[in-house]
Design a protein around this motif. Structure first.
Motif, PDB file in Angstrom:
ATOM      1  N   MET A   6       0.851  -1.196   0.000  1.00 15.31           N
ATOM      2  CA  MET A   6       0.000   0.000   0.000  1.00 15.31           C
ATOM      3  C   MET A   6       0.890   1.250   0.000  1.00 15.31           C
ATOM      4  O   MET A   6       0.554   2.248  -0.645  1.00 15.31           O
ATOM      5  CB  MET A   6      -0.899  -0.028   1.231  1.00 15.31           C
ATOM      6  N   CYS A  13       0.714   7.866  -5.710  1.00 18.35           N
ATOM      7  CA  CYS A  13      -0.477   8.737  -5.788  1.00 18.35           C
ATOM      8  C   CYS A  13      -0.155  10.161  -5.373  1.00 18.35           C
ATOM      9  O   CYS A  13      -0.650  11.120  -5.963  1.00 18.35           O
ATOM     10  CB  CYS A  13      -1.598   8.186  -4.911  1.00 18.35           C
ATOM     11  N   PHE A 255      -6.718  -6.614  -2.541  1.00 22.30           N
ATOM     12  CA  PHE A 255      -6.034  -5.360  -2.211  1.00 22.30           C
ATOM     13  C   PHE A 255      -4.703  -5.688  -1.532  1.00 22.30           C
ATOM     14  O   PHE A 255      -4.500  -6.832  -1.097  1.00 22.30           O
ATOM     15  CB  PHE A 255      -6.907  -4.530  -1.257  1.00 22.30           C
ATOM     16  N   GLU A 322     -14.067   4.824  -4.728  1.00 21.51           N
ATOM     17  CA  GLU A 322     -12.696   4.899  -4.223  1.00 21.51           C
ATOM     18  C   GLU A 322     -12.057   3.507  -4.223  1.00 21.51           C
ATOM     19  O   GLU A 322     -10.895   3.351  -4.581  1.00 21.51           O
ATOM     20  CB  GLU A 322     -12.666   5.485  -2.802  1.00 21.51           C
ATOM     21  N   ARG A 323     -12.843   2.505  -3.839  1.00 24.52           N
ATOM     22  CA  ARG A 323     -12.299   1.140  -3.855  1.00 24.52           C
ATOM     23  C   ARG A 323     -12.014   0.706  -5.286  1.00 24.52           C
ATOM     24  O   ARG A 323     -11.049  -0.010  -5.541  1.00 24.52           O
ATOM     25  CB  ARG A 323     -13.269   0.174  -3.175  1.00 24.52           C
ATOM     26  N   LEU A 326      -8.769   2.361  -6.311  1.00 21.94           N
ATOM     27  CA  LEU A 326      -7.633   1.680  -5.659  1.00 21.94           C
ATOM     28  C   LEU A 326      -7.347   0.341  -6.347  1.00 21.94           C
ATOM     29  O   LEU A 326      -6.183   0.014  -6.627  1.00 21.94           O
ATOM     30  CB  LEU A 326      -7.946   1.476  -4.169  1.00 21.94           C
TER      31      LEU A 326
END
Ligand code: GAP
Length: 457
Positions: A6, A13, A255, A322-323, A326
Protein backbone atom coordinates in the motif's frame (compact mmCIF):
# COMPACT_ATOMS: atom_id res chain seq x y z
CA UNK A 1 -1.72 -11.06 -0.85
CA UNK A 2 -1.12 -8.61 -3.63
CA UNK A 3 2.57 -8.15 -4.48
CA UNK A 4 2.44 -4.37 -4.26
CA UNK A 5 2.53 -2.68 -0.89
CA UNK A 6 0.00 0.00 0.00
CA UNK A 7 2.95 2.34 0.73
CA UNK A 8 4.13 2.04 -2.89
CA UNK A 9 0.69 3.01 -4.18
CA UNK A 10 0.26 5.85 -1.66
CA UNK A 11 3.66 7.25 -2.58
CA UNK A 12 2.93 7.11 -6.34
CA UNK A 13 -0.48 8.74 -5.79
CA UNK A 14 1.01 11.64 -3.85
CA UNK A 15 4.12 12.14 -6.02
CA UNK A 16 2.28 12.17 -9.33
CA UNK A 17 -0.89 13.94 -8.21
CA UNK A 18 -3.56 11.24 -8.00
CA UNK A 19 -4.62 11.48 -4.34
CA UNK A 20 -3.75 13.74 -1.41
CA UNK A 21 -4.63 13.62 2.29
CA UNK A 22 -7.67 15.85 2.95
CA UNK A 23 -6.94 19.08 4.88
CA UNK A 24 -3.23 18.17 4.85
CA UNK A 25 -2.28 21.80 5.44
CA UNK A 26 -3.84 21.65 8.90
CA UNK A 27 -2.61 18.23 9.92
CA UNK A 28 -5.14 16.23 7.89
CA UNK A 29 -8.64 14.91 8.52
CA UNK A 30 -8.57 11.17 9.09
CA UNK A 31 -10.48 9.14 6.51
CA UNK A 32 -10.84 12.08 4.11
CA UNK A 33 -8.95 12.34 0.80
CA UNK A 34 -8.72 14.81 -2.07
CA UNK A 35 -8.31 13.73 -5.68
CA UNK A 36 -5.60 15.60 -7.61
CA UNK A 37 -5.32 16.35 -11.36
CA UNK A 38 -4.77 12.71 -12.34
CA UNK A 39 -7.02 11.21 -9.68
CA UNK A 40 -10.03 13.22 -10.81
CA UNK A 41 -9.49 12.09 -14.42
CA UNK A 42 -9.24 8.43 -13.40
CA UNK A 43 -12.27 8.73 -11.15
CA UNK A 44 -14.33 10.44 -13.87
CA UNK A 45 -13.27 7.84 -16.44
CA UNK A 46 -14.37 5.02 -14.15
CA UNK A 47 -17.70 6.73 -13.47
CA UNK A 48 -18.22 7.28 -17.19
CA UNK A 49 -17.50 3.62 -17.96
CA UNK A 50 -20.05 2.57 -15.33
CA UNK A 51 -22.70 5.05 -16.52
CA UNK A 52 -22.19 4.06 -20.15
CA UNK A 53 -22.60 0.34 -19.42
CA UNK A 54 -25.34 0.55 -16.79
CA UNK A 55 -27.46 3.39 -18.21
CA UNK A 56 -26.64 4.24 -21.85
CA UNK A 57 -26.01 0.72 -23.14
CA UNK A 58 -29.26 -0.64 -21.68
CA UNK A 59 -32.93 -0.08 -22.40
CA UNK A 60 -34.14 -0.91 -18.92
CA UNK A 61 -32.34 1.63 -16.69
CA UNK A 62 -32.94 5.32 -15.97
CA UNK A 63 -30.48 7.70 -14.30
CA UNK A 64 -30.94 9.91 -11.24
CA UNK A 65 -29.02 12.49 -9.22
CA UNK A 66 -30.72 12.91 -5.86
CA UNK A 67 -29.69 15.20 -3.02
CA UNK A 68 -27.14 14.38 -0.33
CA UNK A 69 -29.01 16.03 2.54
CA UNK A 70 -31.71 13.59 3.53
CA UNK A 71 -34.94 13.92 5.55
CA UNK A 72 -34.60 12.19 8.90
CA UNK A 73 -37.85 10.28 8.37
CA UNK A 74 -36.43 8.70 5.21
CA UNK A 75 -33.56 7.28 7.22
CA UNK A 76 -35.82 6.35 10.11
CA UNK A 77 -38.01 4.30 7.77
CA UNK A 78 -35.02 2.78 6.00
CA UNK A 79 -33.73 1.49 9.34
CA UNK A 80 -30.54 3.58 9.34
CA UNK A 81 -31.44 5.74 12.36
CA UNK A 82 -31.99 2.66 14.52
CA UNK A 83 -29.63 0.07 13.12
CA UNK A 84 -26.87 1.61 10.99
CA UNK A 85 -24.19 1.22 13.60
CA UNK A 86 -20.96 -0.63 14.29
CA UNK A 87 -19.95 -2.03 17.69
CA UNK A 88 -17.26 0.20 19.16
CA UNK A 89 -14.81 -0.29 22.03
CA UNK A 90 -12.52 2.19 23.79
CA UNK A 91 -9.01 1.41 24.97
CA UNK A 92 -8.65 2.63 28.56
CA UNK A 93 -4.84 2.80 28.21
CA UNK A 94 -4.30 4.83 25.02
CA UNK A 95 -7.86 6.25 24.74
CA UNK A 96 -8.19 5.17 21.10
CA UNK A 97 -11.52 3.99 19.76
CA UNK A 98 -11.91 1.01 17.39
CA UNK A 99 -14.46 -1.31 15.84
CA UNK A 100 -15.04 -4.33 18.08
CA UNK A 101 -15.14 -6.65 15.06
CA UNK A 102 -11.74 -5.38 13.83
CA UNK A 103 -9.74 -6.34 16.92
CA UNK A 104 -7.97 -9.64 17.43
CA UNK A 105 -7.50 -11.50 20.76
CA UNK A 106 -9.35 -8.71 22.60
CA UNK A 107 -6.26 -6.50 22.31
CA UNK A 108 -6.14 -2.79 21.42
CA UNK A 109 -5.06 -2.49 17.77
CA UNK A 110 -3.04 0.64 18.63
CA UNK A 111 -1.16 -0.16 21.86
CA UNK A 112 -1.83 -3.86 22.49
CA UNK A 113 -3.50 -3.26 25.87
CA UNK A 114 -6.26 -5.66 26.93
CA UNK A 115 -7.96 -3.00 29.07
CA UNK A 116 -10.92 -2.40 26.74
CA UNK A 117 -14.49 -1.28 27.41
CA UNK A 118 -17.48 -3.45 26.53
CA UNK A 119 -18.72 -2.97 22.92
CA UNK A 120 -21.32 -0.22 22.40
CA UNK A 121 -23.28 0.65 19.27
CA UNK A 122 -22.07 3.72 17.41
CA UNK A 123 -24.31 5.17 14.68
CA UNK A 124 -22.29 5.91 11.55
CA UNK A 125 -24.43 8.70 10.13
CA UNK A 126 -23.31 12.34 9.96
CA UNK A 127 -26.02 14.52 11.42
CA UNK A 128 -26.55 18.19 10.60
CA UNK A 129 -29.30 20.84 10.80
CA UNK A 130 -31.04 22.67 8.01
CA UNK A 131 -32.12 26.27 8.33
CA UNK A 132 -31.13 28.71 11.07
CA UNK A 133 -32.52 26.72 14.03
CA UNK A 134 -30.43 23.91 15.46
CA UNK A 135 -33.22 21.90 17.05
CA UNK A 136 -34.19 18.21 16.82
CA UNK A 137 -36.96 19.20 14.45
CA UNK A 138 -34.39 20.50 11.94
CA UNK A 139 -32.13 17.49 11.94
CA UNK A 140 -31.10 16.13 8.53
CA UNK A 141 -28.45 13.57 7.62
CA UNK A 142 -25.74 13.34 5.01
CA UNK A 143 -26.87 10.21 3.18
CA UNK A 144 -25.04 7.02 4.22
CA UNK A 145 -25.88 5.39 0.86
CA UNK A 146 -27.19 6.85 -2.41
CA UNK A 147 -29.88 4.16 -2.55
CA UNK A 148 -32.47 5.92 -0.38
CA UNK A 149 -32.72 8.82 -2.87
CA UNK A 150 -33.62 6.23 -5.49
CA UNK A 151 -36.32 4.58 -3.35
CA UNK A 152 -37.92 7.89 -2.39
CA UNK A 153 -37.96 8.94 -6.07
CA UNK A 154 -39.26 5.56 -7.27
CA UNK A 155 -42.75 6.84 -8.01
CA UNK A 156 -41.52 10.10 -9.58
CA UNK A 157 -39.35 8.17 -12.01
CA UNK A 158 -42.07 5.57 -12.72
CA UNK A 159 -44.64 8.26 -13.45
CA UNK A 160 -42.28 10.32 -15.59
CA UNK A 161 -41.00 7.43 -17.70
CA UNK A 162 -43.96 4.97 -17.78
CA UNK A 163 -41.71 2.08 -16.89
CA UNK A 164 -42.82 -1.50 -16.29
CA UNK A 165 -41.01 -4.22 -14.35
CA UNK A 166 -38.20 -5.12 -14.61
CA UNK A 167 -36.36 -1.82 -14.72
CA UNK A 168 -33.66 -0.01 -12.79
CA UNK A 169 -32.66 3.40 -11.50
CA UNK A 170 -28.95 4.20 -11.38
CA UNK A 171 -27.07 6.84 -9.47
CA UNK A 172 -23.48 7.88 -8.80
CA UNK A 173 -22.84 10.17 -5.87
CA UNK A 174 -21.31 10.92 -2.51
CA UNK A 175 -22.09 8.97 0.63
CA UNK A 176 -20.88 9.68 4.15
CA UNK A 177 -20.14 7.36 7.07
CA UNK A 178 -18.47 8.32 10.30
CA UNK A 179 -16.33 5.16 10.26
CA UNK A 180 -14.85 4.36 13.67
CA UNK A 181 -11.51 3.29 12.23
CA UNK A 182 -10.98 4.53 8.67
CA UNK A 183 -7.89 2.84 7.24
CA UNK A 184 -6.02 1.31 4.34
CA UNK A 185 -5.72 4.57 2.40
CA UNK A 186 -8.90 5.17 0.33
CA UNK A 187 -10.31 1.72 1.09
CA UNK A 188 -12.31 2.71 4.17
CA UNK A 189 -13.02 6.43 4.32
CA UNK A 190 -15.62 8.76 5.78
CA UNK A 191 -16.59 10.52 2.55
CA UNK A 192 -16.78 8.45 -0.62
CA UNK A 193 -18.75 7.89 -3.80
CA UNK A 194 -21.00 5.00 -4.65
CA UNK A 195 -22.13 3.72 -8.03
CA UNK A 196 -25.49 2.15 -7.26
CA UNK A 197 -28.19 0.51 -9.29
CA UNK A 198 -31.57 -0.37 -7.82
CA UNK A 199 -33.09 -2.89 -10.21
CA UNK A 200 -36.81 -3.45 -9.54
CA UNK A 201 -38.20 -6.88 -10.35
CA UNK A 202 -41.28 -9.00 -9.83
CA UNK A 203 -40.89 -10.83 -6.47
CA UNK A 204 -41.08 -14.19 -8.25
CA UNK A 205 -38.01 -13.29 -10.34
CA UNK A 206 -35.65 -12.06 -7.62
CA UNK A 207 -33.21 -14.99 -7.48
CA UNK A 208 -32.70 -15.07 -11.26
CA UNK A 209 -32.04 -11.36 -11.41
CA UNK A 210 -29.70 -11.56 -8.43
CA UNK A 211 -27.59 -14.16 -10.23
CA UNK A 212 -27.72 -12.12 -13.43
CA UNK A 213 -26.33 -9.00 -11.73
CA UNK A 214 -23.61 -10.87 -9.83
CA UNK A 215 -22.27 -12.21 -13.14
CA UNK A 216 -22.75 -8.91 -14.96
CA UNK A 217 -20.82 -6.97 -12.32
CA UNK A 218 -17.98 -9.47 -12.02
CA UNK A 219 -17.52 -9.40 -15.81
CA UNK A 220 -17.59 -5.60 -15.73
CA UNK A 221 -14.65 -5.36 -13.35
CA UNK A 222 -12.68 -7.79 -15.52
CA UNK A 223 -13.57 -5.60 -18.48
CA UNK A 224 -12.05 -2.61 -16.67
CA UNK A 225 -8.72 -4.44 -16.80
CA UNK A 226 -8.68 -6.26 -13.47
CA UNK A 227 -7.15 -9.72 -13.67
CA UNK A 228 -9.84 -12.36 -12.93
CA UNK A 229 -7.51 -14.15 -10.48
CA UNK A 230 -7.54 -11.02 -8.31
CA UNK A 231 -11.32 -11.09 -7.93
CA UNK A 232 -13.57 -13.55 -6.15
CA UNK A 233 -17.17 -13.89 -5.10
CA UNK A 234 -18.26 -14.41 -1.52
CA UNK A 235 -21.73 -14.88 -0.15
CA UNK A 236 -22.40 -12.99 3.06
CA UNK A 237 -23.37 -15.23 5.96
CA UNK A 238 -26.61 -14.68 7.85
CA UNK A 239 -25.08 -12.61 10.67
CA UNK A 240 -23.17 -10.40 8.18
CA UNK A 241 -26.25 -9.41 6.18
CA UNK A 242 -27.55 -5.84 6.39
CA UNK A 243 -30.94 -5.38 8.01
CA UNK A 244 -32.61 -5.06 4.57
CA UNK A 245 -31.00 -7.97 2.78
CA UNK A 246 -32.25 -11.47 2.03
CA UNK A 247 -28.97 -12.43 0.34
CA UNK A 248 -25.82 -10.53 -0.61
CA UNK A 249 -22.91 -11.62 -2.78
CA UNK A 250 -19.75 -9.57 -2.48
CA UNK A 251 -17.16 -9.12 -5.19
CA UNK A 252 -13.82 -9.17 -3.39
CA UNK A 253 -10.58 -7.77 -4.83
CA UNK A 254 -7.09 -8.71 -3.70
CA UNK A 255 -6.03 -5.36 -2.21
CA UNK A 256 -2.53 -4.99 -0.69
CA UNK A 257 -4.09 -5.74 2.72
CA UNK A 258 -5.87 -8.87 1.47
CA UNK A 259 -9.10 -9.90 -0.30
CA UNK A 260 -11.78 -7.35 0.66
CA UNK A 261 -15.13 -6.09 -0.62
CA UNK A 262 -15.10 -4.01 -3.79
CA UNK A 263 -18.82 -4.25 -4.54
CA UNK A 264 -21.87 -5.89 -2.99
CA UNK A 265 -24.87 -7.25 -4.88
CA UNK A 266 -27.82 -7.47 -2.50
CA UNK A 267 -31.35 -8.76 -2.76
CA UNK A 268 -33.09 -6.01 -0.74
CA UNK A 269 -36.51 -7.59 -1.31
CA UNK A 270 -39.46 -5.18 -0.82
CA UNK A 271 -37.91 -3.89 2.40
CA UNK A 272 -37.22 -0.30 1.31
CA UNK A 273 -40.21 0.42 -0.93
CA UNK A 274 -42.35 -1.32 1.68
CA UNK A 275 -40.91 0.81 4.49
CA UNK A 276 -41.53 4.03 2.59
CA UNK A 277 -45.09 3.04 1.68
CA UNK A 278 -48.12 4.59 3.35
CA UNK A 279 -50.79 2.08 4.44
CA UNK A 280 -48.59 -0.97 4.28
CA UNK A 281 -51.36 -3.03 5.82
CA UNK A 282 -53.29 -3.00 2.55
CA UNK A 283 -50.44 -4.58 0.65
CA UNK A 284 -48.85 -7.96 0.79
CA UNK A 285 -45.37 -6.77 1.81
CA UNK A 286 -43.14 -9.73 2.57
CA UNK A 287 -40.15 -8.08 4.25
CA UNK A 288 -40.04 -7.45 7.94
CA UNK A 289 -41.11 -3.81 7.78
CA UNK A 290 -41.54 -2.51 11.28
CA UNK A 291 -43.90 0.44 11.30
CA UNK A 292 -46.16 2.38 9.03
CA UNK A 293 -44.50 5.10 7.00
CA UNK A 294 -45.18 8.77 7.50
CA UNK A 295 -44.77 9.10 3.74
CA UNK A 296 -47.62 10.27 1.54
CA UNK A 297 -47.19 7.58 -1.05
CA UNK A 298 -48.03 4.05 -1.79
CA UNK A 299 -45.04 2.63 -3.62
CA UNK A 300 -46.90 -0.28 -5.14
CA UNK A 301 -47.50 -0.88 -8.82
CA UNK A 302 -50.04 -2.73 -10.89
CA UNK A 303 -48.78 -5.70 -12.79
CA UNK A 304 -50.82 -7.59 -15.42
CA UNK A 305 -50.37 -11.01 -13.81
CA UNK A 306 -51.31 -9.94 -10.25
CA UNK A 307 -54.82 -9.03 -9.08
CA UNK A 308 -53.46 -6.86 -6.24
CA UNK A 309 -50.95 -4.00 -6.57
CA UNK A 310 -47.52 -5.26 -5.59
CA UNK A 311 -44.39 -3.78 -4.08
CA UNK A 312 -41.48 -4.78 -6.33
CA UNK A 313 -38.37 -6.52 -5.06
CA UNK A 314 -35.05 -4.82 -5.68
CA UNK A 315 -31.66 -6.20 -6.64
CA UNK A 316 -28.87 -3.77 -5.80
CA UNK A 317 -25.35 -3.82 -7.23
CA UNK A 318 -23.49 -1.22 -5.15
CA UNK A 319 -19.85 -0.38 -5.86
CA UNK A 320 -17.50 2.00 -4.07
CA UNK A 321 -15.76 4.37 -6.45
CA UNK A 322 -12.70 4.90 -4.22
CA UNK A 323 -12.30 1.14 -3.85
CA UNK A 324 -12.62 0.85 -7.63
CA UNK A 325 -9.89 3.46 -8.16
CA UNK A 326 -7.63 1.68 -5.66
CA UNK A 327 -8.21 -1.71 -7.29
CA UNK A 328 -7.50 -0.30 -10.77
CA UNK A 329 -4.26 1.34 -9.57
CA UNK A 330 -3.04 -1.74 -7.69
CA UNK A 331 -3.85 -4.08 -10.56
CA UNK A 332 -2.22 -1.84 -13.18
CA UNK A 333 1.03 -1.28 -11.25
CA UNK A 334 3.98 -2.97 -12.99
CA UNK A 335 7.71 -3.00 -12.37
CA UNK A 336 10.36 -4.36 -14.72
CA UNK A 337 14.15 -4.34 -14.88
CA UNK A 338 15.54 -2.99 -18.12
CA UNK A 339 18.69 -4.26 -19.93
CA UNK A 340 20.77 -1.50 -18.35
CA UNK A 341 19.69 -2.65 -14.88
CA UNK A 342 17.35 0.31 -14.29
CA UNK A 343 13.94 -0.29 -12.80
CA UNK A 344 10.93 0.83 -14.86
CA UNK A 345 7.55 1.45 -13.28
CA UNK A 346 4.50 1.62 -15.50
CA UNK A 347 0.74 1.61 -14.99
CA UNK A 348 -0.80 -0.88 -17.39
CA UNK A 349 -4.17 0.78 -17.18
CA UNK A 350 -6.92 0.34 -19.75
CA UNK A 351 -6.66 3.27 -22.23
CA UNK A 352 -10.28 4.31 -21.61
CA UNK A 353 -9.43 4.80 -17.91
CA UNK A 354 -5.99 6.39 -18.39
CA UNK A 355 -5.94 9.93 -16.93
CA UNK A 356 -3.87 11.25 -19.87
CA UNK A 357 -4.46 9.73 -23.30
CA UNK A 358 -1.22 10.91 -24.92
CA UNK A 359 1.77 13.17 -24.29
CA UNK A 360 3.18 15.31 -27.09
CA UNK A 361 6.90 15.99 -26.62
CA UNK A 362 8.92 18.48 -28.71
CA UNK A 363 12.43 17.08 -28.98
CA UNK A 364 14.05 20.51 -29.15
CA UNK A 365 12.17 23.08 -27.14
CA UNK A 366 14.25 25.98 -28.48
CA UNK A 367 13.38 25.28 -32.09
CA UNK A 368 10.29 27.35 -32.90
CA UNK A 369 9.04 25.16 -35.77
CA UNK A 370 9.21 21.99 -33.67
CA UNK A 371 7.43 23.68 -30.79
CA UNK A 372 4.73 25.05 -33.09
CA UNK A 373 4.16 21.70 -34.76
CA UNK A 374 4.01 19.90 -31.40
CA UNK A 375 1.51 22.48 -30.11
CA UNK A 376 -0.68 22.14 -33.19
CA UNK A 377 -0.68 18.30 -32.91
CA UNK A 378 -1.67 18.64 -29.27
CA UNK A 379 -4.56 20.97 -30.20
CA UNK A 380 -5.80 18.64 -32.94
CA UNK A 381 -5.73 15.57 -30.69
CA UNK A 382 -7.46 17.50 -27.93
CA UNK A 383 -10.24 18.49 -30.32
CA UNK A 384 -11.02 14.85 -31.05
CA UNK A 385 -12.39 14.80 -27.52
CA UNK A 386 -11.21 11.43 -26.25
CA UNK A 387 -9.68 12.86 -23.08
CA UNK A 388 -6.70 14.81 -21.80
CA UNK A 389 -3.65 15.33 -24.00
CA UNK A 390 -0.54 16.68 -22.33
CA UNK A 391 2.04 18.98 -23.92
CA UNK A 392 5.29 17.92 -22.28
CA UNK A 393 8.33 20.13 -22.47
CA UNK A 394 9.77 19.81 -18.98
CA UNK A 395 13.01 17.87 -18.56
CA UNK A 396 14.52 15.50 -21.07
CA UNK A 397 12.77 12.87 -23.12
CA UNK A 398 13.81 10.01 -20.82
CA UNK A 399 12.24 11.79 -17.86
CA UNK A 400 9.05 12.45 -19.84
CA UNK A 401 8.79 8.75 -20.74
CA UNK A 402 9.33 7.76 -17.10
CA UNK A 403 6.66 10.16 -15.86
CA UNK A 404 4.11 9.04 -18.44
CA UNK A 405 4.86 5.33 -17.90
CA UNK A 406 4.25 5.83 -14.21
CA UNK A 407 0.89 7.55 -14.70
CA UNK A 408 -0.30 5.15 -17.39
CA UNK A 409 -0.30 7.36 -20.52
CA UNK A 410 -0.82 4.87 -23.39
CA UNK A 411 1.46 6.66 -25.92
CA UNK A 412 4.08 9.40 -26.09
CA UNK A 413 4.39 11.32 -29.36
CA UNK A 414 7.75 12.87 -30.17
CA UNK A 415 8.14 15.72 -32.63
CA UNK A 416 11.72 15.99 -33.99
CA UNK A 417 13.72 17.53 -36.84
CA UNK A 418 12.50 14.92 -39.31
CA UNK A 419 8.94 16.00 -38.49
CA UNK A 420 9.54 19.51 -39.81
CA UNK A 421 11.94 18.72 -42.63
CA UNK A 422 10.12 15.97 -44.48
CA UNK A 423 7.57 16.69 -47.22
CA UNK A 424 5.39 14.03 -45.57
CA UNK A 425 5.53 15.11 -41.91
CA UNK A 426 5.69 12.29 -39.40
CA UNK A 427 6.30 11.77 -35.66
CA UNK A 428 7.52 8.94 -33.46
CA UNK A 429 5.08 7.22 -31.17
CA UNK A 430 6.23 5.14 -28.23
CA UNK A 431 3.96 2.61 -26.56
CA UNK A 432 3.80 2.51 -22.75
CA UNK A 433 3.59 -1.27 -22.28
CA UNK A 434 6.03 -2.57 -24.91
CA UNK A 435 8.26 0.56 -25.17
CA UNK A 436 8.15 -0.07 -28.91
CA UNK A 437 8.55 2.96 -31.12
CA UNK A 438 7.32 3.55 -34.63
CA UNK A 439 7.22 6.36 -37.12
CA UNK A 440 3.78 7.48 -38.25
CA UNK A 441 2.47 10.19 -40.56
CA UNK A 442 0.89 13.03 -38.59
CA UNK A 443 -2.22 12.72 -40.73
CA UNK A 444 -2.58 9.04 -39.76
CA UNK A 445 -1.92 9.86 -36.10
CA UNK A 446 -4.85 12.28 -36.11
CA UNK A 447 -7.18 10.03 -38.13
CA UNK A 448 -6.47 6.83 -36.22
CA UNK A 449 -5.86 8.27 -32.78
CA UNK A 450 -8.46 6.26 -30.83
CA UNK A 451 -7.28 3.02 -32.39
CA UNK A 452 -3.60 3.87 -31.87
CA UNK A 453 -3.98 4.36 -28.14
CA UNK A 454 -5.98 1.16 -27.91
CA UNK A 455 -9.36 2.69 -27.01
CA UNK A 456 -11.21 -0.16 -28.70
CA UNK A 457 -9.44 -2.82 -26.61
N1 GAP B 1 -26.57 0.69 -0.71
C1 GAP B 1 -25.87 -0.46 -0.25
C2 GAP B 1 -24.68 -0.14 0.48
O1 GAP B 1 -24.40 1.00 0.78
P1 GAP B 1 -22.51 -1.20 1.46
O2 GAP B 1 -21.96 -2.61 1.35
O3 GAP B 1 -22.58 -0.62 2.81
O4 GAP B 1 -23.93 -1.24 0.77
C3 GAP B 1 -21.57 -0.50 -0.85
O5 GAP B 1 -21.66 -0.25 0.53
C4 GAP B 1 -20.16 -0.26 -1.34
O6 GAP B 1 -19.74 1.05 -0.96
C5 GAP B 1 -19.12 -1.21 -0.74
O7 GAP B 1 -19.03 -2.41 -1.48
C6 GAP B 1 -17.86 -0.39 -0.84
O8 GAP B 1 -17.28 -0.52 -2.13
C7 GAP B 1 -18.34 1.04 -0.68
N2 GAP B 1 -18.11 1.52 0.70
C8 GAP B 1 -18.87 1.29 1.79
N3 GAP B 1 -18.34 1.90 2.87
C9 GAP B 1 -17.22 2.52 2.45
C10 GAP B 1 -16.22 3.31 3.09
N4 GAP B 1 -16.29 3.63 4.38
N5 GAP B 1 -15.19 3.78 2.35
C11 GAP B 1 -15.11 3.50 1.02
N6 GAP B 1 -16.03 2.76 0.37
C12 GAP B 1 -17.07 2.27 1.06
Amino acid sequence: MSKISMETIISLCKRRGFIFQGSELYGGLQGIYDFGPLGVELKNNLKQAWWRDIVHARDDVEGLDSSILTHKQTLKQSGHVDTFSDPMVDCRSCKQRMRADHIKDKKCMFCGSTDLTEPRDFNLMFETHYGPIQSDEHVAYLRPETAQGIFTNFKNVMDATSRKLPFGIAQIGKAFRNEITPRNFIFRVREFEQMELEFFVHPSQDDNWHQYWVKNRLDWWVNQGIHPDHLKLEEQKGDELSHYSKATTDILYEFPHGFEELEGIANRTDYDLGSHTKQQSELNITANVKENAASTQRLAIKSPQDPQPLVPYVIEPSAGLERGVLAILVDAYQEETLDDGQKRVFLKIKPALAPIKAAVIPLAKNKAEIVELAQSIKQKLQKIGLGRIKYEDTGNIGKAYRRHDEIGTPICITVDFESIESSEPSVTIRYRDSREQKRILIEDLINQFGQLIGLNN
